[in-house]
Design a protein around this motif. Structure first.
Motif, short mmCIF file in Angstrom:
data_model
loop_
_atom_site.label_atom_id
_atom_site.label_comp_id
_atom_site.label_asym_id
_atom_site.label_seq_id
_atom_site.Cartn_x
_atom_site.Cartn_y
_atom_site.Cartn_z
N CYS A 89 54.11 7.75 53.23
CA CYS A 89 54.89 6.60 52.75
C CYS A 89 55.70 6.05 53.91
O CYS A 89 56.02 6.77 54.85
CB CYS A 89 55.76 6.99 51.56
N TYR A 90 56.02 4.76 53.80
CA TYR A 90 56.75 4.10 54.89
C TYR A 90 57.39 2.82 54.39
O TYR A 90 56.90 2.18 53.45
CB TYR A 90 55.81 3.80 56.07
N PRO A 91 58.52 2.45 55.02
CA PRO A 91 59.15 1.19 54.64
C PRO A 91 58.37 0.02 55.21
O PRO A 91 57.83 0.09 56.32
CB PRO A 91 60.55 1.29 55.29
N LEU A 115 61.48 -2.50 50.38
CA LEU A 115 60.11 -2.35 49.89
C LEU A 115 59.40 -1.27 50.71
O LEU A 115 59.39 -1.32 51.94
CB LEU A 115 59.36 -3.67 49.99
N TRP A 116 58.85 -0.29 50.02
CA TRP A 116 58.10 0.81 50.66
C TRP A 116 56.66 0.78 50.18
O TRP A 116 56.36 0.23 49.12
CB TRP A 116 58.72 2.16 50.27
N LYS A 117 55.80 1.40 50.96
CA LYS A 117 54.40 1.55 50.57
C LYS A 117 54.02 3.02 50.61
O LYS A 117 54.37 3.74 51.54
CB LYS A 117 53.48 0.75 51.48
N GLY A 118 53.31 3.45 49.58
CA GLY A 118 52.73 4.79 49.56
C GLY A 118 51.23 4.63 49.67
O GLY A 118 50.66 3.75 49.03
N ASP A 119 50.60 5.45 50.50
CA ASP A 119 49.14 5.37 50.58
C ASP A 119 48.55 6.65 51.15
O ASP A 119 49.25 7.60 51.46
CB ASP A 119 48.69 4.13 51.36
N ARG A 120 47.24 6.64 51.20
CA ARG A 120 46.44 7.76 51.70
C ARG A 120 46.69 9.06 50.91
O ARG A 120 46.70 10.15 51.47
CB ARG A 120 46.69 8.01 53.18
N ALA A 147 65.81 7.29 50.64
CA ALA A 147 66.00 6.57 51.91
C ALA A 147 66.54 5.16 51.69
O ALA A 147 66.64 4.38 52.63
CB ALA A 147 64.69 6.53 52.68
N GLY A 148 66.87 4.83 50.44
CA GLY A 148 67.43 3.52 50.14
C GLY A 148 66.42 2.49 49.70
O GLY A 148 66.73 1.30 49.59
N GLY A 149 65.19 2.93 49.42
CA GLY A 149 64.16 2.00 48.96
C GLY A 149 64.48 1.41 47.60
O GLY A 149 65.13 2.04 46.77
#
Length: 197
Positions: A89-91, A115-120, A147-149
């Motif tokens: 995951c990453y912002p 906004l964060w994205k989760g993948d893989r 993390a404040g997402g």
């Protein structure tokens, strides 16, 4: 943190006997961010086995620029001491105007700060019936929330939409082509997650 979760995870590829035992015994599931080069290598190997070898979504490797970004959290799912799954995951950038779906098209997503994205999300076949997928998703969501997402998005294969809905995610828009295959954009509001913690 328990001593068990502090131990170095075993590779199911180098320790197939331990992997078989972990699956058969239904050992305790623990998720954590990869902590050193060996754990990160194991994280990437699990993804490669699922997305390159099994599903044929990528040629040779599924790695991209997010894997080199220090803000990306690469997570391992352990069954006992054996790694059986991975997710990252990453912002996303605050000024993001469009969310590319991997084929140049754009998804309809509520953009903005947080906004964060989760993948893989990858779970090895022998671990798929041990309840490893849900803890991996929950760990990624909790990581982004802490993390404040504000919101997390993901591209989900249609066969897995119900699984994500069960975890509190909702669909956004219609199916899109992501890495050449149909995927459903889904999202989860992270403020709701924080209230549950």
């Amino acid at each position: 943190m328990s001593d068990r979760s502090a131990t170095l995870p075993l590779s199911p590829f180098r320790h197939p006997g331990e992997a078989f035992a972990a699956v058969q015994l239904g050992l305790h599931v623990v998720c954590r961010a990869g902590r050193d080069p060996e754990e990160l290598s194991l994280h990437h190997e699990i993804r490669r086995r699922v997305f390159v070898e099994e599903q044929g979504l990528f040629d040779g490797s599924d790695r991209d620029a997010h894997d080199d970004d220090g803000a990306t959290v690469r997570i391992l799912g352990l069954c006992g001491d054996v790694a059986g799954g991975a997710v990252r995951c990453y912002p996303l950038p605050d000024r993001l105007m469009n969310v590319s779906n991997g084929d140049g098209a754009v998804d309809t997503v509520d953009h903005g700060p947080g906004l964060w994205k989760g993948d893989r999300l990858a779970v090895l076949p022998s671990f798929r019936h041990n309840g490893l997928g849900a803890p991996l998703v929950r760990f990624a969501v909790r990581t982004a929330a802490e993390a404040g997402g504000r919101k997390m998005i993901a591209h989900i294969q249609p066969s897995n939409v119900g699984f994500f809905e069960h975890l509190g995610w909702y669909t956004v828009g219609e199916l899109v082509s992501y890495v050449g295959r149909p995927h459903q954009t889904m999202a989860i509001d992270l403020a709701v997650v924080l209230r549950r913690l």
